[in-house]
Design a protein around this motif. Structure first.
Motif, PDB file in Angstrom:
ATOM      1  N   ASP A 151       8.039  67.677  -9.444  1.00  0.00           N
ATOM      2  CA  ASP A 151       6.719  66.540 -10.102  1.00  0.00           C
ATOM      3  C   ASP A 151       6.304  68.009 -10.981  1.00  0.00           C
ATOM      4  O   ASP A 151       5.858  67.208 -12.360  1.00  0.00           O
ATOM      5  N   LEU A 170       1.361  61.548 -15.531  1.00  0.00           N
ATOM      6  CA  LEU A 170       0.366  62.323 -14.185  1.00  0.00           C
ATOM      7  C   LEU A 170      -0.541  61.458 -13.015  1.00  0.00           C
ATOM      8  O   LEU A 170      -0.374  61.390 -11.658  1.00  0.00           O
ATOM      9  N   ALA A 188      -5.202  63.857 -11.326  1.00  0.00           N
ATOM     10  CA  ALA A 188      -4.450  63.733 -12.774  1.00  0.00           C
ATOM     11  C   ALA A 188      -5.573  63.631 -14.100  1.00  0.00           C
ATOM     12  O   ALA A 188      -4.958  64.032 -15.174  1.00  0.00           O
ATOM     13  N   ILE A 221       6.597  66.048 -15.089  1.00  0.00           N
ATOM     14  CA  ILE A 221       5.303  65.844 -15.853  1.00  0.00           C
ATOM     15  C   ILE A 221       5.922  66.642 -17.418  1.00  0.00           C
ATOM     16  O   ILE A 221       5.953  66.347 -18.514  1.00  0.00           O
ATOM     17  N   THR A 223       3.473  60.857 -11.123  1.00  0.00           N
ATOM     18  CA  THR A 223       3.859  61.478 -10.373  1.00  0.00           C
ATOM     19  C   THR A 223       2.570  61.693  -9.350  1.00  0.00           C
ATOM     20  O   THR A 223       3.705  61.791  -8.287  1.00  0.00           O
ATOM     21  N   TYR A 224       1.051  62.152  -9.148  1.00  0.00           N
ATOM     22  CA  TYR A 224       0.993  62.365  -7.771  1.00  0.00           C
ATOM     23  C   TYR A 224      -0.428  61.599  -7.375  1.00  0.00           C
ATOM     24  O   TYR A 224      -0.080  61.392  -6.400  1.00  0.00           O
ATOM     25  N   VAL A 278      -1.022  72.324 -14.224  1.00  0.00           N
ATOM     26  CA  VAL A 278      -0.849  71.846 -13.007  1.00  0.00           C
ATOM     27  C   VAL A 278      -0.494  73.314 -12.063  1.00  0.00           C
ATOM     28  O   VAL A 278      -0.766  72.609 -10.617  1.00  0.00           O
TER      29      VAL A 278
END
Length: 431
Positions: free
Chosen positions: A158, A193, A203, A162, A196-197, A241
């Protein structure tokens, strides 16, 4: 992992040549180089070639003297791992999961060679010796270990997603100043963000914290200045992150599960310094299972060791007269260790069972008669180590050792030492 074998904190220090000494009874730690360990030597030079070509070069330079003649040089150790000489297409999941035990044993296999020009006999005669060794290991994880690895790998990927995506977003922007660039990429950065998360709150937190830390960065109004700012901002985001890659490396050093290490070492002694005459004074075989606990007990590990050693009693009777060496030695024991941030403690207990055959006379027909003689011994010790810096550690060890072949009455172990490391492999290095 090269960890706490029987409470010995092994830091890479200043390598110094040491005269080889075949005295039995050294620590039972499974050695990095069985070829050197079975000879009782600390090599002056250690070569670790990473390819067949590098191995050929190491053999050529390590075993040829200034005149170009092949010979046994002084205090040279060579270790190589053939499996990694070519790319096997392993994914990181395949590597970390281990796979079948047979594949792990070959994948982790390393071979070692050691040489010595100053292998001292009982009368202090300096002779030549050549050691050969092998070691490997196999790891058995559990479900909690698998879950931890999966979570950490996901976090690493991840983070890479990013920072890779962010670079494309920033370089595709036509903004020429820091402020306009950050405002231009904000919506796409937020979406990256989220994609991805999938956690809006996280985010938004990463976005705002990254922009806050970017206030200290400067950007020149040139293409080179923009590229420099992009790199600096990506590093800021990576920090915000989280350094999951460092988390993964840290976990691999204290991975929960069962690990079994195997090693074998033997050596040839040339007591007359002639290649036409040699003897095998000693052979050693190690099996060392260890269990690293997880959860709240992740600082603790339990290690066991089984070691069988065979001594050539004819060799010691001839070249070390007056010593008491048993032909067969079987050592068994365990150690409990705890490793915290700067403090490490451990305790070990090891037993030894030894036996040998001794001449008891001759029969009426002239045949030599033998009797079996047995003995047992026990050693224990406790160790505490405080790491002053990353390269300096203070260690104290106290206990009682096995009776030695040459100084049988001296068994007290009380050692205070400071270990220094200068640029060599660290105890916690992942290969």
């Amino acid at each position: 992992m090269r960890g706490f074998w029987f409470g010995m904190l092994m830091l890479c220090g200043i390598a110094t040549a040491q005269e080889s000494n075949p005295i039995p009874g050294e620590p039972l730690a499974l050695p990095d180089s069985p070829a050197a360990a079975v000879m009782g030597m600390q090599p002056n030079v250690v070569l670790r070639p990473k390819s067949m070509r590098a191995l050929e070069s190491a053999l050529y330079t390590g075993f040829r003297n200034a005149d170009g003649d092949v010979g046994i040089l002084d205090d040279i150790a060579l270790e190589f791992t053939p499996y990694w000489w070519k790319n096997h297409g392993l994914t990181i999941e395949e590597y970390l999961s281990g796979g079948p035990a047979g594949k792990q044993l070959w994948r982790n296999a390393s071979f070692s060679i050691a040489t010595a020009q100053k292998f001292l006999l009982g009368d202090s005669t300096a002779t030549k010796a050549l050691g050969l060794g092998f070691r490997t290991s196999v790891f058995f994880g559990n479900q909690r270990d698998a879950d931890s690895i999966r979570t950490l790998l996901t976090s690493v990927r991840d983070g890479m997603t990013i920072t890779a995506g962010l670079r494309g977003i920033m370089m595709n922007s036509n903004a020429t100043t820091k402020q306009t660039l950050l405002e231009d990429i904000r919506p796409r950065f937020r979406q990256l963000l989220l994609d991805t998360y999938h956690v809006p709150a996280f985010a938004e937190e990463v976005l705002e914290e990254s922009y806050r830390k970017a206030e200290t960065l400067d950007m020149e109004a040139t293409p080179e200045g923009k590229r420099a700012f992009v790199s600096a901002f990506r590093e800021v985001v990576r920090t915000v992150v989280g350094s999951h890659y460092d988390d993964l490396k840290a976990y691999m050093l204290k991975r929960e599960g069962l690990r079994i290490d195997f090693a074998y070492g033997s050596f040839l002694s040339f007591p007359t310094n002639e290649t036409s005459y040699s003897m095998v004074p000693r052979q050693s075989l190690w099996v060392a299972p260890s269990w690293r606990f997880g959860g709240k007990l992740e600082a603790f590990s339990l290690t066991g060791v089984l070691r069988y050693e065979w001594y050539n009693t004819r060799y010691f009777d001839r070249y070390f007269p007056g010593t008491e060496v048993f032909r067969n030695n079987f050592d068994y024991g365990f150690a409990l260790s705890a490793e915290f941030d700067k403090l490490s403690v451990s305790a070990e207990a090891v037993g030894r069972s030894a036996s040998t055959l001794e001449a008891a006379g001759t029969s009426g027909s002239g045949e030599t008669l033998y009797v079996k003689r047995s003995d047992s011994d026990f050693q224990y010790s406790a160790s505490i180590t405080y790491r002053l810096t990353a390269d300096i550690a203070l260690n104290y060890q106290f206990g009682s050792t096995f009776r030695q072949a040459f100084d049988q009455g001296e068994t007290l172990l009380s050692v205070l030492s400071v270990n220094f490391g200068f640029g060599g492999p660290k105890k916690n290095k992942i290969l």
